[in-house]
Design a protein around this motif. Structure first.
Motif, short mmCIF file in Angstrom:
data_model
loop_
_atom_site.label_atom_id
_atom_site.label_comp_id
_atom_site.label_asym_id
_atom_site.label_seq_id
_atom_site.Cartn_x
_atom_site.Cartn_y
_atom_site.Cartn_z
N TYR A 93 0.83 -1.19 0.00
CA TYR A 93 0.00 0.00 0.00
C TYR A 93 0.87 1.25 0.00
N GLU A 94 0.25 2.36 -0.39
CA GLU A 94 0.88 3.68 -0.33
C GLU A 94 -0.01 4.63 0.46
N THR A 104 0.09 11.32 11.24
CA THR A 104 0.24 9.89 11.48
C THR A 104 -1.08 9.22 11.17
N TYR A 105 -1.05 8.16 10.37
CA TYR A 105 -2.25 7.49 9.88
C TYR A 105 -2.46 6.17 10.63
N LYS A 123 -4.92 -3.79 11.59
CA LYS A 123 -4.74 -2.35 11.77
C LYS A 123 -3.26 -2.01 11.70
N VAL A 124 -2.94 -0.97 10.94
CA VAL A 124 -1.56 -0.56 10.73
C VAL A 124 -1.43 0.93 11.03
N THR A 125 -0.38 1.31 11.73
CA THR A 125 -0.07 2.72 11.98
C THR A 125 1.08 3.12 11.06
N VAL A 126 0.90 4.23 10.35
CA VAL A 126 1.88 4.69 9.37
C VAL A 126 2.21 6.14 9.66
N GLY A 127 3.48 6.43 9.77
CA GLY A 127 3.85 7.83 9.96
C GLY A 127 5.02 7.99 10.89
N PRO A 128 5.38 9.26 11.08
CA PRO A 128 4.73 10.43 10.49
C PRO A 128 5.01 10.58 9.00
N VAL A 129 4.01 11.14 8.30
CA VAL A 129 4.12 11.39 6.87
C VAL A 129 4.05 12.90 6.66
N THR A 134 4.77 10.78 0.19
CA THR A 134 4.16 9.46 0.06
C THR A 134 5.08 8.42 0.67
N THR A 135 4.49 7.52 1.45
CA THR A 135 5.26 6.41 2.01
C THR A 135 4.49 5.13 1.77
N GLY A 136 5.15 4.01 1.87
CA GLY A 136 4.51 2.74 1.58
C GLY A 136 4.84 1.68 2.60
#
Length: 324
Positions: A93-94, A104-105, A123-129, A134-136
């Motif tokens: 995913y992106e 933070t997502y 559930k996934v935590t992504v960040g900080p962005v 864009t991060t993946g």
């Protein structure tokens, strides 16, 4: 990561199309299957609040293909996709931040059947962005119990995003304040909802709290929600052991924790139901805010109860933990 051969990807595409007519990966329901391309190749489809699935890996347990088929595609009836163990099912995913602040997502991915129903989720935590960045990453499905339905697709089910400075600290990370505030997954029974708050002293000095967490309810745009009363204690919502205990001064040594709780009912009567995706929490009036995402389905009750900070039972050696 186990790589799926081009043939298997084509087979998975055939199964998805057989179940969904002419629907292709990335259509309106957000569900993506292994759409005829090997993992790692781009899949077309709109993003869901900045999150887009770019490829899917769904291994086959026992393809019994006839390579002489005119179009080279094996019929869905001869394929078992995503066996009961669920081993090897994953999605790349992106996440794109199109806003003006670092975020933070928290993303909930559904692993779905042919009909689009969720078999399980992750559930996934992504960040900080950062803004404009864009991060993946890759999300992998956990093992399923025997007899569970086969998984044929992945869907972005829910996206929440908070300012990075207010995101709960990850496990093992201690904020500069020396305290970590998090929320559990909650408990529900007969329309009653309880979400636990945890305050951990991860610093090197004692930390003292007295009274109640400071709670602000926020809507989808992270703006304050009107029309909901935040009550100290249960406010008559329900009788829950320890929830109405009076506030006490709690001093936490490094490594110790305090607990509090949020309680509500999701009853819906006359009026418009209120859903609150975000709650901004301050451990004390002067503490730095932390924004959690419990998704409070308050219905039309207009009330949220908040308990005082207390020591969990395992730390104080006596009953008193919040329970439904």
């Amino acid at each position: 990561m186990r790589r799926t051969t081009p043939l298997i990807s084509v087979i998975a595409a055939a199964l998805l199309l057989t179940a969904c007519g002419s629907e292709r990966a990335g259509t309106h329901d957000g569900r993506v299957g292994a759409s005829g391309s090997a993992p790692g190749t781009a899949l077309s489809g709109p993003a869901v609040d900045g999150v887009r699935i770019t490829s899917v890996t769904i291994p086959t347990a026992s393809p019994s293909a006839s390579p002489g088929a005119a179009d080279g595609v094996v019929g869905a009836e001869s394929l078992t996709v995503g066996g009961a163990a669920g081993s090897g099912v994953s999605a790349d995913y992106e996440v794109t931040n199109s806003g003006a602040e670092e975020l933070t997502y928290t993303v909930l991915f559904d692993f779905t059947t042919n009909g689009g129903g969720a078999v399980t989720n992750q559930k996934v935590t992504v960040g900080p962005v950062g803004p404009g960045r864009t991060t993946g990453g890759t999300v992998r499905m956990a093992a399923l119990p025997p007899g569970a339905p086969s998984v044929t697709g992945v869907k972005v089910a829910q996206v929440t995003k908070v300012p990075a400075a207010e995101a709960p600290a990850a496990s093992g990370v201690c904020p500069p304040s020396g305290i970590r505030v998090t929320a559990d997954d909650g408990d529900a029974a007969m329309g009653l909802r309880v979400v636990g708050l945890v305050l951990e002293n991860c610093g090197e000095r004692d930390y003292t709290v007295t009274g109640y967490p400071q709670v602000t309810l926020l809507d989808e745009d992270r703006q304050p929600v009107d029309g909901v009363r935040v009550l100290r204690g249960s406010g008559g919502i329900a009788t829950v052991t320890g929830f109405d205990d009076p506030p006490r001064t709690v001093t936490l040594e490094p490594g110790e924790r305090a607990s509090a709780g949020l309680m509500w009912r999701n009853t819906t009567g006359f009026g418009t139901a209120v859903d609150v995706p975000y709650v901004r929490v301050r451990a004390t009036p002067r503490a730095a805010p932390v924004t959690i995402t419990p998704h409070l389905d308050l219905g039309t009750t207009g009330r949220l109860g908040v308990s005082a900070w207390h020591r969990p039972a395992q730390q104080q050696g006596a009953p008193g933990a919040v329970s439904p």
